[in-house]
Design an enzyme around this catalytic site. Structure first.
Site, PDB file in Angstrom:
ATOM      1  CB  VAL A  74      -1.053  -0.036   1.199  1.00 20.83           C
ATOM      2  CG1 VAL A  74      -1.670   1.047   1.213  1.00 20.83           C
ATOM      3  CG2 VAL A  74      -1.706  -1.311   1.362  1.00 20.83           C
TER       4      VAL A  74
ATOM      5  CG  ASP B 117      -8.107 -11.064   8.855  1.00 22.85           C
ATOM      6  OD1 ASP B 117      -7.602 -11.721   9.947  1.00 22.85           O
ATOM      7  OD2 ASP B 117      -7.267 -10.934   8.090  1.00 22.85           O
TER       8      ASP B 117
HETATM    9  N1  LIG Z   1      -6.394   3.199   3.407  1.00 21.89           N
HETATM   10  C1  LIG Z   1      -5.356   2.956   3.950  1.00 21.89           C
HETATM   11  N2  LIG Z   1      -4.444   4.133   4.532  1.00 21.89           N
HETATM   12  C2  LIG Z   1      -3.353   3.954   5.033  1.00 21.89           C
HETATM   13  N3  LIG Z   1      -2.796   3.018   5.099  1.00 21.89           N
HETATM   14  C3  LIG Z   1      -3.212   1.605   4.757  1.00 21.89           C
HETATM   15  C4  LIG Z   1      -4.714   1.588   3.979  1.00 21.89           C
HETATM   16  N4  LIG Z   1      -4.778   0.445   3.773  1.00 21.89           N
HETATM   17  C5  LIG Z   1      -3.799  -0.431   4.120  1.00 21.89           C
HETATM   18  N5  LIG Z   1      -2.927   0.438   4.746  1.00 21.89           N
HETATM   19  C6  LIG Z   1      -1.522  -0.038   5.174  1.00 21.89           C
HETATM   20  O1  LIG Z   1      -1.064  -1.302   4.358  1.00 21.89           O
HETATM   21  C7  LIG Z   1      -1.121  -2.383   5.274  1.00 21.89           C
HETATM   22  C8  LIG Z   1      -1.276  -3.544   4.414  1.00 21.89           C
HETATM   23  O2  LIG Z   1      -2.657  -3.403   3.850  1.00 21.89           O
HETATM   24  P1  LIG Z   1      -3.967  -4.446   4.125  1.00 21.89           P
HETATM   25  O3  LIG Z   1      -4.032  -5.098   5.181  1.00 21.89           O
HETATM   26  O4  LIG Z   1      -5.363  -3.990   3.305  1.00 21.89           O
HETATM   27  O5  LIG Z   1      -3.228  -5.417   2.751  1.00 21.89           O
HETATM   28  P2  LIG Z   1      -3.429  -7.136   2.558  1.00 21.89           P
HETATM   29  O6  LIG Z   1      -2.031  -7.602   1.608  1.00 21.89           O
HETATM   30  O7  LIG Z   1      -4.610  -7.377   2.451  1.00 21.89           O
HETATM   31  O8  LIG Z   1      -2.818  -7.436   4.271  1.00 21.89           O
HETATM   32  P3  LIG Z   1      -3.201  -8.627   4.961  1.00 21.89           P
HETATM   33  O9  LIG Z   1      -1.713  -9.138   5.247  1.00 21.89           O
HETATM   34  O10 LIG Z   1      -3.645  -7.906   6.364  1.00 21.89           O
HETATM   35  O11 LIG Z   1      -4.202  -9.506   4.446  1.00 21.89           O
HETATM   36  C9  LIG Z   1      -2.149  -2.109   6.433  1.00 21.89           C
HETATM   37  O12 LIG Z   1      -1.548  -2.806   7.374  1.00 21.89           O
HETATM   38  C10 LIG Z   1      -1.763  -0.695   6.699  1.00 21.89           C
HETATM   39  O13 LIG Z   1      -0.623  -0.501   7.369  1.00 21.89           O
END
Ligand SMILES: Nc1ncnc2c1ncn2[C@@H]1O[C@H](COP(=O)(O)OP(=O)(O)OP(=O)(O)O)[C@@H](O)[C@H]1O
Length: 474
Positions: A126, A229
């Site tokens: 992200v 989750d």
């Molecule tokens: N809208 C947002 N604004 C700011 N930071 C964000 C946002 N969305 C995600 N992040 C950051 O990016 C990280 C990873 O995002 P996210 O959890 O959506 O990804 P994922 O690949 O689905 O992760 P996970 O391993 O939890 O499944 C989050 O823990 C957060 O620190």
């Protein structure tokens, strides 16, 4: 009868052994952070199985090594999501909203200046980004292609869009390698990081965080979505400190009467019924309860040296709410937690019931104009002397004015302007005195509603937003 879909989640002993060793290497059970999830374990397990000349039966747990398989373990609601699995992703993403249509034609670089990395998840990274047109900052989640269920995440985010507790999806872009989900920026970071810094939270602060979380969970459930989750890593904070539920990568839509069977979530937060493979919305309530436990006493309720031990604890360990660490926590808070962390799914309370629990009411209604509790002697198990005690306790608090009237068989205890201005000072004793009054009388639905002063504005707020944002194609 509940319609259960696809329930093959039992690990062979060999897989179980591998699972433990794989997950142990990445886990940190004793603190609040969960550095891995069941899907990550599943992915690593599948990799290990492949390397292991096919001795293992195919992994059928959770995502089965990819989000595509995960999607196949749970039913869609209506015509959305899974039923579209075989069709073009562009078509599915294309029906989101006007901004997305534009996104499909442009490259993300045409519209946004990409900035620093904000975080990295299991499936993507992200980044901060800024609109070239408006200068507004967003968060851009880049998911490499091959994650075929990105459409599910997008669809669910769109389905839930408009609620103040859900991270808003702004637009979606696609290029040769990746999908880019441009989302509302949550610049306050993650709740888990706050919790790690803060340790135990006051009851007042815990209840207010928990209320916001329950409102968004209630909304998801009303919209037919199970998040699957719920954990502090997936709760983000805005600049003003408001919580936003994020990461709908594991979320599933579920119709009334249907249940899910795929093992999904994060081990420490997973509900017992998820482990046995037949669950629904209440699994989110359990996970939220694990979070509340961590807020109140600073540790996770279920721990273990291995995944097996952790799962065993989740399935059978009795929580002791009388131990040392609970002494400074009100009985009412413990009562709520017990009602949430019950393994009997039917007895576990719903989001709506959590929101109307007296502990939530006490701490989250800033000015409780009128709490009217009708105490009928035959239902009130305390002694009559408790009533003056409650009254004088409240009066001596200096913030409330209570009056008591005894009318025939019915005693009315009316407390006006119960103002919780001193927000950081917990008074677990006072809470428990009120608990004696509230919990020991039979609260029927009408009486309960007297206790609930405007506690659910969200439904009204959401329905209109959702209707205007909902993609007509779903
Ligand atoms: N809208 C947002 N604004 C700011 N930071 C964000 C946002 N969305 C995600 N992040 C950051 O990016 C990280 C990873 O995002 P996210 O959890 O959506 O990804 P994922 O690949 O689905 O992760 P996970 O391993 O939890 O499944 C989050 O823990 C957060 O620190």
């Amino acid at each position: 009868m509940r319609n259960k879909r696809k329930g093959c989640e039992i690990l062979c002993p060999r897989q179980r052994e591998m699972w433990n060793s794989i997950c142990d290497s990445g886990s940190s059970m004793s603190n609040l952070k969960t550095h891995f999830s069941l899907e990550e374990c599943s992915r690593r397990l599948k990799k290990r199985c492949k390397e292991d000349d096919g001795l293992c039966c195919e992994v059928t747990v959770g995502s089965c090594g990819s989000r595509t398989r995960l999607a196949a373990t749970a039913p869609p609601s209506g015509s959305s999501s899974i039923s579209l699995c075989g069709r073009g992703l562009k078509r599915k993403i294309g029906c989101i909203e006007a901004a997305t249509q534009m996104g499909r034609k442009n490259k993300i670089e045409d519209d946004y200046v990409m900035g620093e990395a904000l975080g990295k998840g299991k499936f993507g990274s992200v980044f901060l980004c800024r609109s070239k047109v408006t200068g507004v900052e967003f968060a851009c989640k880049t998911l490499p292609k091959g994650e075929e269920t990105v459409h599910k995440e997008v669809e669910i985010m769109q389905h839930l869009s408009g609620h103040p507790g859900v991270v808003t999806l702004h637009s979606v872009y696609e290029d040769a390698e990746s999908f880019h989900l441009v989302m509302e920026l949550c610049s306050g970071g993650r709740l888990i990081d706050e919790m790690t810094k803060e340790g135990r939270y006051s009851e007042h602060k815990s209840a207010n965080i928990f209320k916001d979380l329950m409102l968004v969970i209630q909304y998801c459930h009303d919209m037919g979505v199970v998040h699957r989750d719920i954990k502090p890593e997936n709760i983000l904070l805005t600049a003003s400190g408001k919580i936003k539920l994020a990461d709908f990568g594991l979320a599933m839509r579920i119709a009334n009467g249907q249940s899910l069977s795929g093992l999904a979530g994060s081990p420490a937060y997973v509900a017992p019924e998820v482990l046995t493979g037949d669950y629904g919305q209440k699994a989110d309530i359990w996970s939220a309860g694990v979070l509340l436990h961590a807020l109140l006493v600073g540790v996770l309720p279920f721990q273990g040296d291995s995944l097996d031990a952790l799962f065993e604890a989740i399935k059978s360990m009795q929580l002791d709410f009388h131990s040392e660490k609970w002494q400074s926590v009100s009985k009412l808070a413990r009562d709520l937690l017990e009602r949430i962390l019950t393994r009997d799914v039917a007895a576990r309370i719903t989001a709506e019931e959590v929101l109307s629990h007296p502990w939530m009411m006490f701490y989250t209604e800033r000015t409780l104009k009128t709490v009217s509790v009708r105490l009928k002697p035959k239902h009130f198990s305390g002694t009559p002397s408790q009533i003056p005690a409650i009254t004088s306790r409240l009066e001596s608090d200096g913030k409330k004015r209570c009056s008591k009237s005894l009318n025939g068989e019915t005693k009315d205890l009316r407390c006006e302007s119960l103002n919780r201005e001193s927000e950081e000072s917990d008074d677990s004793g006072l809470v428990d005195v009120l608990a004696a009054a509230i919990l020991h009388c039979r609260i029927s639905e009408p009486k309960r509603s007297r206790l609930c002063v405007n506690n659910s504005p969200i439904r009204e707020q959401c329905s209109s937003n959702v209707n205007s944002n909902l993609c007509k194609a779903f």
